[in-house]
Design a protein around this motif. Structure first.
Motif, short mmCIF file in Angstrom:
data_model
loop_
_atom_site.label_atom_id
_atom_site.label_comp_id
_atom_site.label_asym_id
_atom_site.label_seq_id
_atom_site.Cartn_x
_atom_site.Cartn_y
_atom_site.Cartn_z
N ALA A 90 26.03 -10.97 12.15
CA ALA A 90 26.87 -11.50 13.12
C ALA A 90 26.31 -12.87 13.63
N VAL A 91 25.90 -13.89 12.61
CA VAL A 91 25.60 -15.02 12.83
C VAL A 91 26.31 -16.08 13.11
N VAL A 92 26.03 -17.07 13.48
CA VAL A 92 26.96 -18.38 13.65
C VAL A 92 28.05 -18.53 12.20
N GLU A 93 29.07 -18.87 12.74
CA GLU A 93 30.37 -19.00 11.63
C GLU A 93 30.11 -20.40 10.75
N ASP A 94 29.14 -20.17 9.66
CA ASP A 94 28.84 -21.20 8.75
C ASP A 94 28.55 -20.86 7.44
N LEU A 95 29.40 -21.09 6.58
CA LEU A 95 29.09 -20.35 5.22
C LEU A 95 27.75 -20.89 4.79
N GLY A 96 27.19 -21.86 4.78
CA GLY A 96 25.85 -22.15 4.43
C GLY A 96 24.86 -21.16 4.67
N ALA A 111 18.05 -1.78 -1.58
CA ALA A 111 18.94 -1.85 -2.55
C ALA A 111 20.15 -1.15 -2.34
N THR A 112 20.06 0.12 -1.60
CA THR A 112 21.30 0.99 -1.39
C THR A 112 22.07 0.51 -0.21
N ALA A 113 21.53 -0.51 0.54
CA ALA A 113 22.23 -0.65 1.99
C ALA A 113 23.60 -1.51 1.73
N LEU A 114 24.59 -1.03 2.58
CA LEU A 114 25.62 -1.85 2.50
C LEU A 114 25.51 -3.13 3.26
N LEU A 115 25.91 -4.34 2.75
CA LEU A 115 25.69 -5.50 3.40
C LEU A 115 27.20 -5.76 3.85
N ALA A 116 27.16 -6.05 5.06
CA ALA A 116 28.43 -6.40 5.86
C ALA A 116 28.50 -7.64 6.67
N THR A 117 29.53 -8.48 6.46
CA THR A 117 29.73 -9.83 7.38
C THR A 117 30.73 -9.41 8.60
N ASN A 118 30.35 -9.95 9.67
CA ASN A 118 31.48 -9.86 10.75
C ASN A 118 32.11 -11.12 10.78
#
Ligand SMILES: NC(=O)c1ccc[n+]([C@@H]2O[C@H](COP(=O)([O-])OP(=O)(O)OC[C@H]3O[C@@H](n4cnc5c(N)ncnc54)[C@H](O)[C@@H]3O)[C@@H](O)[C@H]2O)c1
Length: 285
Positions: A90-96, A111-118
């Motif tokens: 949940a960091v700044v809305e910047d693609l880079g 390696a098994t962790a789910l990686l989610a973006t808000n």
């Protein structure tokens, strides 16, 4: 599968709210931010949410004590995510920025962790392209304020694995939220619909069709919306809505997303909504 350990990256408006609901859902939560000074206010805000929940009779003292004990702030990204089942960015809305972060998360998290973006507007697929195994990346679009808003958009990109989607849905339900599944299309479901309505309301105001109050009342009383589109824009921030409109206009190439002049003018004048004391309405706290 129940998530036990959650890492939340970014301790701002959304990050602190996500951390709060995850602790109440029984997860141990590590909250981290690249700016160490962002952590103490986030912890204070989470504390206020616990206290508010107890005051309103929604939470018991013992539940809150247990939840608070499950929260830790971690200045180091690596140690924050090391044992996580679910990582929520949940960091700044910047693609880079998000792509660099996801590359780092892939190295540091199990390696098994789910990686989610808000992310609220960026392409989840573009964020996922920064990792070697994009199948484990999904969008989890929470709404502000997280503790009060029931909806989470679960955003799948072309390469999201079915197992990842299942885990994401289970996690959202574990948090007591209601998921909807949306493809990785600009604006997902909620921003695209909400913005179409908001921009039309601004055009109507511009054309003198009705006052801001009456345009809002049309939706509040005529359609049972809890809040009209102009008041909502004031709460979200006119600058935020302008940026999303510009993005949707560029990506969807649909004329209804072209930002109205009134929105551009107000942003240029600093009338950004509630946070600035003035937007489509005047605000005082
Ligand atoms: N605010 C909303 O209403 C809302 C709603 C839904 C989704 N979102 C999305 O959630 C995300 C966060 O939004 P917000 O409003 O909480 O922002 P915010 O500015 O309140 O907080 C962002 C935090 O991320 C930190 N940060 C920046 N880069 C970082 C990095 N590389 N590593 C770790 N921390 C970093 C910042 O220091 C800041 O504390 C954005 O993608 C936004 O689009 C926001």
């Amino acid at each position: 599968m129940t998530a036990r350990a959650v890492a939340v990256i970014g301790a701002g408006t959304m990050g602190h709210g996500i951390a709060y609901v995850a602790t109440l859902a029984g997860c141990s939560v590590a909250l981290t931010d690249s700016r160490p000074e962002a952590i103490p206010p986030a912890i204070r805000r989470i504390g206020d949410l616990y206290t508010g929940g107890v005051k309103r009779g929604k939470l018991g003292e013992a539940d809150v004590a247990a939840a608070a004990a499950r929260l830790r702030a971690d200045r180091d990204l690596g140690s924050a995510v090391r044992e996580a089942d679910v990582v929520i960015e949940a960091v700044v809305e910047d693609l880079g920025v998000k792509q660099r972060l996801f590359a780092e998360l892939e190295r540091a998290a199990p390696a098994t962790a789910l990686l989610a973006t808000n992310t609220s507007s960026l392409s989840v697929g573009a964020i996922a392209s920064a990792v070697r195994d994009p199948g484990r990346v999904v969008g989890l679009h929470f709404f502000n304020p997280v503790h009060a808003m029931k909806l989470v958009e679960v955003v799948t990109h072309e390469r999201t694995e079915p197992g990842t989607l299942d885990r994401a849905l289970a996690f959202v339900r574990q948090l007591g939220k209601e998921p909807i599944v949306v493809k990785d299309a600009p604006g997902f479901a909620s921003s695209r619909l909400g913005l179409a309505l908001g921009l039309e309301a601004m055009r109507m105001l511009e054309q003198g069709v009705a006052s801001a109050e009456d345009i809002d009342k049309a939706m509040e009383l005529g359609y049972n919306h809890p809040m009209g589109p102009l008041k909502l824009t004031d709460l979200v921030g006119l600058d935020v809505r302008l940026a999303i409109a510009e993005y949707l206009h560029q990506t969807l190439e649909e004329p209804q997303f072209e930002p109205p002049q009134i929105l551009r003018d107000k942003v240029a004048k600093g009338e950004l909504g509630k946070k600035a004391g003035k937007g489509f309405y005047r605000w005082s706290d």
